[in-house]
Design a protein around this motif. Structure first.
Motif, PDB file in Angstrom:
ATOM      1  N   LEU A 186       0.837  -1.204   0.000  1.00 51.42           N
ATOM      2  CA  LEU A 186       0.000   0.000   0.000  1.00 51.42           C
ATOM      3  C   LEU A 186       0.872   1.254   0.000  1.00 51.42           C
ATOM      4  O   LEU A 186       0.592   2.234  -0.712  1.00 51.42           O
ATOM      5  CB  LEU A 186      -0.919  -0.002   1.216  1.00 51.42           C
ATOM      6  N   ALA A 187       1.943   1.246   0.818  1.00 50.74           N
ATOM      7  CA  ALA A 187       2.827   2.416   0.873  1.00 50.74           C
ATOM      8  C   ALA A 187       3.538   2.622  -0.457  1.00 50.74           C
ATOM      9  O   ALA A 187       3.711   3.757  -0.919  1.00 50.74           O
ATOM     10  CB  ALA A 187       3.833   2.245   2.006  1.00 50.74           C
ATOM     11  N   GLN A 188       3.982   1.515  -1.080  1.00 52.62           N
ATOM     12  CA  GLN A 188       4.637   1.635  -2.387  1.00 52.62           C
ATOM     13  C   GLN A 188       3.665   2.168  -3.438  1.00 52.62           C
ATOM     14  O   GLN A 188       4.047   2.973  -4.299  1.00 52.62           O
ATOM     15  CB  GLN A 188       5.191   0.271  -2.801  1.00 52.62           C
ATOM     16  N   HIS A 189       2.422   1.745  -3.353  1.00 56.14           N
ATOM     17  CA  HIS A 189       1.420   2.217  -4.312  1.00 56.14           C
ATOM     18  C   HIS A 189       1.184   3.719  -4.147  1.00 56.14           C
ATOM     19  O   HIS A 189       0.976   4.435  -5.139  1.00 56.14           O
ATOM     20  CB  HIS A 189       0.108   1.450  -4.118  1.00 56.14           C
ATOM     21  N   ARG A 190       1.219   4.203  -2.899  1.00 53.42           N
ATOM     22  CA  ARG A 190       1.019   5.640  -2.699  1.00 53.42           C
ATOM     23  C   ARG A 190       2.162   6.445  -3.311  1.00 53.42           C
ATOM     24  O   ARG A 190       1.969   7.565  -3.783  1.00 53.42           O
ATOM     25  CB  ARG A 190       0.895   5.947  -1.208  1.00 53.42           C
ATOM     26  N   GLU A 191       3.392   5.892  -3.264  1.00 52.12           N
ATOM     27  CA  GLU A 191       4.528   6.595  -3.862  1.00 52.12           C
ATOM     28  C   GLU A 191       4.534   6.467  -5.383  1.00 52.12           C
ATOM     29  O   GLU A 191       4.750   7.449  -6.090  1.00 52.12           O
ATOM     30  CB  GLU A 191       5.838   6.047  -3.296  1.00 52.12           C
ATOM     31  N   ASN A 192       4.335   5.255  -5.851  1.00 53.29           N
ATOM     32  CA  ASN A 192       4.344   4.988  -7.298  1.00 53.29           C
ATOM     33  C   ASN A 192       3.180   4.047  -7.597  1.00 53.29           C
ATOM     34  O   ASN A 192       3.308   2.832  -7.407  1.00 53.29           O
ATOM     35  CB  ASN A 192       5.672   4.340  -7.725  1.00 53.29           C
ATOM     36  N   PRO A 193       2.048   4.590  -8.050  1.00 50.60           N
ATOM     37  CA  PRO A 193       0.861   3.754  -8.252  1.00 50.60           C
ATOM     38  C   PRO A 193       1.153   2.516  -9.098  1.00 50.60           C
ATOM     39  O   PRO A 193       1.770   2.588 -10.160  1.00 50.60           O
ATOM     40  CB  PRO A 193      -0.103   4.707  -8.965  1.00 50.60           C
ATOM     41  N   ASP A 194       0.713   1.370  -8.569  1.00 49.89           N
ATOM     42  CA  ASP A 194       0.926   0.089  -9.245  1.00 49.89           C
ATOM     43  C   ASP A 194      -0.325  -0.755  -9.027  1.00 49.89           C
ATOM     44  O   ASP A 194      -0.429  -1.490  -8.039  1.00 49.89           O
ATOM     45  CB  ASP A 194       2.157  -0.607  -8.679  1.00 49.89           C
ATOM     46  N   PRO A 195      -1.310  -0.669  -9.948  1.00 53.14           N
ATOM     47  CA  PRO A 195      -2.575  -1.399  -9.768  1.00 53.14           C
ATOM     48  C   PRO A 195      -2.388  -2.902  -9.624  1.00 53.14           C
ATOM     49  O   PRO A 195      -3.121  -3.561  -8.883  1.00 53.14           O
ATOM     50  CB  PRO A 195      -3.367  -1.036 -11.027  1.00 53.14           C
ATOM     51  N   ASP A 196      -1.405  -3.466 -10.330  1.00 52.10           N
ATOM     52  CA  ASP A 196      -1.191  -4.913 -10.242  1.00 52.10           C
ATOM     53  C   ASP A 196      -0.771  -5.313  -8.835  1.00 52.10           C
ATOM     54  O   ASP A 196      -1.288  -6.294  -8.267  1.00 52.10           O
ATOM     55  CB  ASP A 196      -0.137  -5.348 -11.262  1.00 52.10           C
ATOM     56  N   ALA A 197       0.201  -4.590  -8.271  1.00 46.62           N
ATOM     57  CA  ALA A 197       0.648  -4.901  -6.908  1.00 46.62           C
ATOM     58  C   ALA A 197      -0.484  -4.697  -5.917  1.00 46.62           C
ATOM     59  O   ALA A 197      -0.657  -5.478  -4.960  1.00 46.62           O
ATOM     60  CB  ALA A 197       1.842  -4.032  -6.544  1.00 46.62           C
ATOM     61  N   LEU A 198      -1.271  -3.654  -6.131  1.00 48.62           N
ATOM     62  CA  LEU A 198      -2.401  -3.401  -5.247  1.00 48.62           C
ATOM     63  C   LEU A 198      -3.417  -4.531  -5.340  1.00 48.62           C
ATOM     64  O   LEU A 198      -3.977  -4.979  -4.327  1.00 48.62           O
ATOM     65  CB  LEU A 198      -3.042  -2.065  -5.620  1.00 48.62           C
ATOM     66  N   GLY A 199      -3.646  -5.030  -6.547  1.00 55.17           N
ATOM     67  CA  GLY A 199      -4.563  -6.147  -6.715  1.00 55.17           C
ATOM     68  C   GLY A 199      -4.064  -7.394  -6.013  1.00 55.17           C
ATOM     69  O   GLY A 199      -4.843  -8.155  -5.422  1.00 55.17           O
ATOM     70  N   GLN A 200      -2.743  -7.630  -6.066  1.00 54.90           N
ATOM     71  CA  GLN A 200      -2.175  -8.775  -5.345  1.00 54.90           C
ATOM     72  C   GLN A 200      -2.424  -8.634  -3.847  1.00 54.90           C
ATOM     73  O   GLN A 200      -2.736  -9.627  -3.160  1.00 54.90           O
ATOM     74  CB  GLN A 200      -0.672  -8.868  -5.609  1.00 54.90           C
ATOM     75  N   ALA A 201      -2.276  -7.422  -3.332  1.00 60.47           N
ATOM     76  CA  ALA A 201      -2.506  -7.194  -1.900  1.00 60.47           C
ATOM     77  C   ALA A 201      -3.956  -7.497  -1.537  1.00 60.47           C
ATOM     78  O   ALA A 201      -4.238  -8.125  -0.512  1.00 60.47           O
ATOM     79  CB  ALA A 201      -2.154  -5.754  -1.537  1.00 60.47           C
ATOM     80  N   VAL A 202      -4.879  -7.071  -2.378  1.00 57.85           N
ATOM     81  CA  VAL A 202      -6.302  -7.309  -2.111  1.00 57.85           C
ATOM     82  C   VAL A 202      -6.603  -8.803  -2.106  1.00 57.85           C
ATOM     83  O   VAL A 202      -7.335  -9.313  -1.239  1.00 57.85           O
ATOM     84  CB  VAL A 202      -7.165  -6.567  -3.148  1.00 57.85           C
ATOM     85  N   ARG A 203      -6.051  -9.519  -3.068  1.00 54.82           N
ATOM     86  CA  ARG A 203      -6.304 -10.969  -3.126  1.00 54.82           C
ATOM     87  C   ARG A 203      -5.685 -11.692  -1.929  1.00 54.82           C
ATOM     88  O   ARG A 203      -6.278 -12.642  -1.387  1.00 54.82           O
ATOM     89  CB  ARG A 203      -5.756 -11.528  -4.436  1.00 54.82           C
ATOM     90  N   LEU A 204      -4.491 -11.254  -1.505  1.00 54.80           N
ATOM     91  CA  LEU A 204      -3.873 -11.851  -0.317  1.00 54.80           C
ATOM     92  C   LEU A 204      -4.741 -11.600   0.913  1.00 54.80           C
ATOM     93  O   LEU A 204      -4.958 -12.506   1.737  1.00 54.80           O
ATOM     94  CB  LEU A 204      -2.473 -11.264  -0.101  1.00 54.80           C
TER      95      LEU A 204
END
Length: 907
Positions: free
Chosen positions: A715-733
């Protein structure tokens, strides 16, 4: 330590009549008031102890407190040494030492933790304190020396140490000498001058020697006081004094041999025999001498020896206990070994039996070992084993075992298992298992119907179940949940219905295995049964220490109020029962601090941790020792001091050993959460790589804390550099973690998971759904008001959601509560993070609420330590707050900070 302490070791020796005045040395001793160390170093017989006693008598006490310890050979074991040091300090200053004494029984001994608590206690004493260690060389080894160097290096300015020793101690003397922090009195200083020798020989002993005779004796002995004493005894009653003095020559060793021969030759045969036979004893009293020497006049004989000045030193005011002058005892023992070597073992055996009959087990074992009666030593150790384990005096047993031949240890199943147990709690699981194997083979080798050669003890009868429990512990430490369950069930099968301790241990590991699998409901039921068995077995130390584990399970179940009731009840029991039960108290206070911290009560958390620190974090189990540092690190992070938080967590990592309890909150992941909160995302990413944690992992309970930390990183990395794929992985986890927690009663986990789901949904741009998920987090929690820090630690992203919550709904109620508590830790964006993720100091930075509290107290008459106590924080934490206040106000002094604060309307 096993058995009572020897109180007479803490008495300042009494001065004899006829003492020669030595003002030049007393003046040197007084100079020690401005230094950390006074070193009195000289060979045996140079009057070191007499000088110290004279100095203490010469200088009135006033506000000065003196702690005295006469060190003996048994103190070379660190646990014994630091027990006596802490006890001596406590006798001089009652507020000092109790916490350290509680910790010393753990294995391995946490020396720096013991000494840190002693130093903290001493720092709070208002009076000047002197710690005098006489005959320090008898305990000076690498382990004791390392601790002594640490103690001396960190002494408060009003505390001073005096070491009397025959050899230079293994300490950084050159550094302290260069700094002017040490006063030294050496053999050259202690030697009698001609005038002092004359005063002794002619006034104290009444010999009336000529000046020439005095000069010869002084020159031949080089002012060595013991040799002069021996010479005076040899001269008594002689008619050819001049001839005797003229023949008096040789090196120190030959002088001693000659003089002792002369002294002993002038004693009656009964006195000579008494001296030689009693010389094996470190301390003497009439009945003990009777038992060893085989006479019935021990008390009378000791009184005669004292009157005759035959190197007998009284150890108490009532003249019941004595010791020989160390040099005299050494020579007597050498003479005994030369003349009657076959008698020495028998004398030690008699001493061992006397000490055993008086319940002085440590002395009984020591003399059995000196007699090389290893069978008897093993027998005594087997009898002592249950009490030693119950009272957590493992270092004492370890010291004994190291003096036994290994084959003697291996012949005793009880001692083999005990040795394996100590290896196990020290973290050496591979070395422990063969010891258990040997014990099982030894027991199996005894034919049916024959009596084993071991002591018939309860420990032996329950040994098979004990071994199975220890094997379960090793399996648990290795993460082998299936093995843990198998060994624990075997232990239950071996334990009888009334073997409460064995049944409690076995049930405990079954509960821990269930916890490791994430089945909190079953873990609670099983571990509660284990604690009940420990209670039935009378093992209150382990029962109360296990409360922390049971409370953790209730927290996992989402019931912090139940956890609090457990802690508070256990604390009442511990306080009511006193020692040794009080040694469980620090664990209980640490647990309560964690509950207060989560509830948002930083002051309460600090109070409990300060109380625990006063007990010096004495933990009854190895795995508990690190928890104080983890809890204090989390408080430091909540107070906005990440550097101190990380330092404390580093210390926790150094203390942590895998062992009895599942590692459900890895310290490395806690550190990663601090890095994430500070914007140190590259360091947190390094943790994830080293740990091997990924968003695609299977959702298991032992990895849950790691996975939830990884989600925060994504989540913190997404706030710095948006990455929908990584965010989606976090949601699925998170979805997998939620599904796993829903079916196992882990309501505490579900609150955190649902909160992170809300943050992830908000990051995806779906704030309405995020708010619904946030409401679900509280709706699913059995006790939602028990959670605050969990939410506050998430920084600005969560505070935005809290502010957006519907004021009229459940989420709105909790949002107002949390926003009212405030968040002392701003995230990196709000504090002006630099490219490295560290906050950039600025005079425009507002003071946090905690810093305003500190500032108000700075505007008072309180000293720094008093302010720290008022805030229930350590002095180092106060300094960190003060440093940040000075930076923000652009000042460098306390007075300037108060003035600038008034200018800005802050006060």
């Amino acid at each position: 330590m096993a058995g009572p302490l020897i109180a007479t070791k803490l008495y300042v020796p009494q001065l004899r009549r006829g003492l020669v005045a030595r003002p030049r040395l007393l003046d040197r001793m007084r100079r020690g008031a401005g230094t950390r160390l006074t070193l009195v170093s000289a060979p045996a017989g140079f009057g070191k102890t007499t000088l110290l006693a004279d100095w203490l008598t010469d200088a009135p006490g006033g506000d000065r407190c003196v702690a005295w310890l006469s060190v003996d050979a048994s103190d070379s074991e660190p646990a014994s040494f630091w027990t006596y040091v802490a006890t001596a300090l406590q006798g001089a200053v009652p507020a000092v030492g109790s916490a350290a004494l509680d910790l010393i029984g753990t294995s391995p001994l946490p020396t720096e933790l013991v000494l840190t608590t002693l130093l903290n206690d001493l720092a709070d004493t208002p009076t000047e304190v002197w710690l005098v260690l006489d005959d320090y060389h008898l305990a000076d080894n690498h382990d004791v020396g390392h601790g002594m160097a640490f103690l001396l290096e960190h002494l408060p300015p009003h505390v001073h140490v005096v070491l009397s020793t025959r050899a230079n101690p293994d300490l950084p003397l050159a550094r302290w000498r260069a700094r002017g922090e040490m006063v030294e009195i050496r053999a050259a200083d202690l030697r009698f001058t001609s005038d002092e020798a004359a005063a002794y020989l002619n006034e104290a002993t009444g010999l009336r020697l000529t000046a020439g005779d005095v000069d010869v004796l002084e020159a031949r002995t080089e002012g060595w006081i013991a040799a002069l004493q021996l010479a005076a005894l040899s001269i008594q009653g002689r008619e050819d004094v001049g001839s005797f003095i003229a023949r008096f020559a040789g090196t120190d060793r030959y002088i001693v041999d000659y003089l002792v021969e002369e002294v002993l030759a002038h004693q009656s045969e009964p006195v000579r025999e008494f001296l030689l036979h009693s010389s094996i004893l470190d301390r003497l009293t009439g009945p003990l001498c009777d038992a060893v020497v085989g006479r019935q006049d021990g008390s009378r004989q000791l009184a005669i020896l004292e009157r005759a000045n035959l190197f007998l030193v009284p150890l108490d005011d009532s003249r019941q206990w004595y010791r020989y002058h160390h040099l005299f005892a050494d020579v007597l023992r050498a003479r005994l070994l030369s003349e009657q070597p076959e008698l020495v073992p028998r004398l030690h055996e008699r001493a061992s039996r006397w000490f055993e009959s008086h319940d002085l087990v440590q002395d009984a074992v020591r003399h059995a070992l000196a007699a090389r009666d290893f069978d008897r030593a093993v027998h005594l150790m087997e009898l002592a084993a249950p009490a030693i384990r119950r009272d957590r005096q493992d270092p004492i047993m370890l010291g004994w075992l190291t003096l036994l031949p290994d084959d003697a240890v291996r012949r005793s199943p009880v001692l083999s298992v005990f040795y394996g147990y100590m290896l196990m709690v020290a973290g050496d699981h591979d070395a422990a298992e063969p010891r258990f194997d040997e014990a099982e083979r030894a027991m199996a080798a005894v034919p049916d119907g024959e009596a084993p050669p071991w002591a018939k003890t309860e420990e032996l009868r329950t040994l098979p179940a004990t071994i199975a429990i220890y094997r379960a512990s090793i399996a648990q430490a290795r993460g082998d949940v299936t093995g843990t369950e198998e060994h624990a069930r075997r232990a239950l099968g071996l334990a009888g219905p009334d073997d409460h301790l064995a049944r409690g241990g076995a049930a405990g590991f079954l509960g821990l295995a269930a916890w490791a699998r994430g089945d909190v409901s079953r873990a609670l039921a099983t571990f509660t049964q284990a604690v009940a068995s420990l209670h039935a077995g009378g093992n209150l130390v382990d029962e109360l220490s296990s409360t922390a584990v049971l409370a953790d399970m209730w927290l996992a179940a989402g019931r912090p109020s139940t956890a609090r009731r457990l802690y508070e009840h256990a604390l009442q029991v511990a306080q009511a029962r006193g020692e040794p039960i009080l040694r469980a108290t620090p664990d209980l206070h640490v647990g309560l601090s964690e509950l207060d911290l989560e509830a948002g009560d930083l002051a309460g958390a600090g109070r409990h941790l300060e109380t625990a620190a006063a007990f010096d974090q004495r933990a009854s189990m190895t795995e508990s020792r690190y928890r104080w540092f983890v809890a204090m690190g989390r408080v430091a992070a909540a107070e906005g001091d990440p550097e101190r938080a990380l330092a404390l967590l580093d210390q926790a990592e150094r203390l942590y050993l895998r062992g009895f309890f599942p590692d459900v909150r890895p310290i490395a992941a806690i550190k990663a959460r601090v890095w994430i909160a500070q914007g140190e995302l590259s360091r947190a990413a390094g943790w994830a790589h080293d740990r091997g944690v990924a968003a695609t992992d299977e959702a298991t309970y032992l990895r849950e804390f790691d996975h939830l930390t990884l989600v925060r990183l994504l989540l913190a990395q997404h706030r710095e550099n948006p990455d929908p794929d990584a965010l989606g992985q976090a949601v699925r986890l998170l979805a997998r973690l939620r599904d796993a927690g829903t079916t196992s009663g882990r309501h505490g986990s579900l609150v955190e998971i649902q909160m992170l789901i809300a943050l992830a949904q908000d990051a995806q741009g779906d704030r309405p759904q995020a708010l619904r998920s946030l409401g679900d987090a509280w709706a699913q929690a059995p006790e939602p008001v028990g959670y605050a820090r969990l939410f506050l630690d998430e920084g600005s992203a969560l505070r935005e959601l809290l502010r957006a919550a519907d004021p009229g709904g459940l989420a709105g109620d909790h949002a107002r509560r949390l926003l009212g508590l405030g968040a002392p830790v701003d995230d990196a964006r709000e504090s002006g993070a630099t490219g490295s993720g560290r906050p950039a100091p600025s005079s425009a930075d507002p003071l946090s609420e905690r810093e305003l509290q500190v500032l108000r107290l700075l505007d008072s008459e309180l000293t720094g330590p008093q302010i720290a106590r008022e805030l229930f924080v350590t002095l180092n934490t106060l300094r960190s707050h003060t440093k940040r206040i000075f930076t923000k106000l652009e000042v460098t002094t306390r007075r300037a900070a108060v003035g600038r604060a008034r200018e800005r309307g802050l006060l």
